[in-house]
Enzyme design. Sequence first.
Site, mmCIF file in Angstrom:
data_model
loop_
_atom_site.group_PDB
_atom_site.id
_atom_site.type_symbol
_atom_site.label_atom_id
_atom_site.label_comp_id
_atom_site.label_asym_id
_atom_site.label_seq_id
_atom_site.Cartn_x
_atom_site.Cartn_y
_atom_site.Cartn_z
ATOM 1 N N GLY A 46 0.931 -1.205 0.096
ATOM 2 C CA GLY A 46 -0.037 0.223 -0.095
ATOM 3 C C GLY A 46 0.932 1.333 0.020
ATOM 4 N N GLN A 51 2.833 10.130 1.056
ATOM 5 C CA GLN A 51 4.355 9.339 1.184
ATOM 6 C C GLN A 51 5.084 9.712 -0.174
ATOM 7 O OE1 GLN A 51 2.490 5.275 2.121
ATOM 8 N NE2 GLN A 51 4.546 5.274 3.016
ATOM 9 N N CYS A 88 6.314 -0.078 7.156
ATOM 10 C CA CYS A 88 5.838 1.198 6.327
ATOM 11 C C CYS A 88 7.271 1.450 5.524
ATOM 12 C CB CYS A 88 5.466 2.227 7.370
ATOM 13 S SG CYS A 88 5.197 3.857 6.350
ATOM 14 N N LEU A 89 6.747 1.801 4.028
ATOM 15 C CA LEU A 89 7.886 1.959 3.068
ATOM 16 C C LEU A 89 8.391 3.568 3.553
ATOM 17 C CD1 LEU A 89 5.962 1.356 -0.229
ATOM 18 C CD2 LEU A 89 7.860 -0.013 0.871
ATOM 19 N N HIS A 130 -3.774 1.041 7.987
ATOM 20 C CA HIS A 130 -2.554 1.654 7.972
ATOM 21 C C HIS A 130 -2.365 2.869 6.924
ATOM 22 C CE1 HIS A 130 1.978 1.432 7.826
ATOM 23 N NE2 HIS A 130 2.025 2.017 6.837
ATOM 24 N N GLU A 131 -2.971 2.397 5.780
ATOM 25 C CA GLU A 131 -2.773 3.523 4.634
ATOM 26 C C GLU A 131 -3.788 4.838 4.689
ATOM 27 O OE1 GLU A 131 -0.283 3.660 2.857
ATOM 28 O OE2 GLU A 131 0.239 1.409 3.041
ATOM 29 N N HIS A 134 -2.406 7.114 7.430
ATOM 30 C CA HIS A 134 -1.391 7.956 6.793
ATOM 31 C C HIS A 134 -2.061 9.445 6.244
ATOM 32 C CE1 HIS A 134 2.428 6.281 6.434
ATOM 33 N NE2 HIS A 134 1.979 5.207 5.731
#
Length: 150
Positions: A46, A51, A88-89, A130-131, A134
């Site tokens: 995701g 991000q 997380c990226l 999670h997304e 953000h």
Amino acid sequence: MAIRNIIKKDNPLLRKKSRPVEVFDDRLATLLDDMIQTMYKAEGVGLAAVQVGVLRRVVVIDCGDGLMELINPEIIEREGSQEEVEGCLSLPGESGVTLRPMKVKVKAQNREGKWYFYTGEGLKARAFCHELDHLDGVLYIDRLSPNQNH
Ligand code: NI
């Protein structure tokens, strides 16, 4: 299409609240296409627009069973709970056990502005949570479980 740079933990943008999308135009389509390419290149499940430095409520998710584009997404139902390892990226090389609902129902618009409903269980529920976090400047490290023994 282009790969965009994924911002990292120390970037203050990650703590900002993203604004709703109001215009469903070519610029949004380009952002989505770039986010999708960037997510697959990074081997993530995701990615949120913030991000890649864009403070708009746009998320892409693919947990291995198909791509979802979520514009202005909202969680409308939560059920159960799970504690699993999350990463997380934007926080490469880190991970932690979070407490999340086991199942969620989400409503979101597509790139044409049409509303859809999605349900996710397990990994997909975690990805949704999670997304969507953000978009409100929340990171998984804010939701760490007291029990880190996984
Ligand atoms: Ni993340």
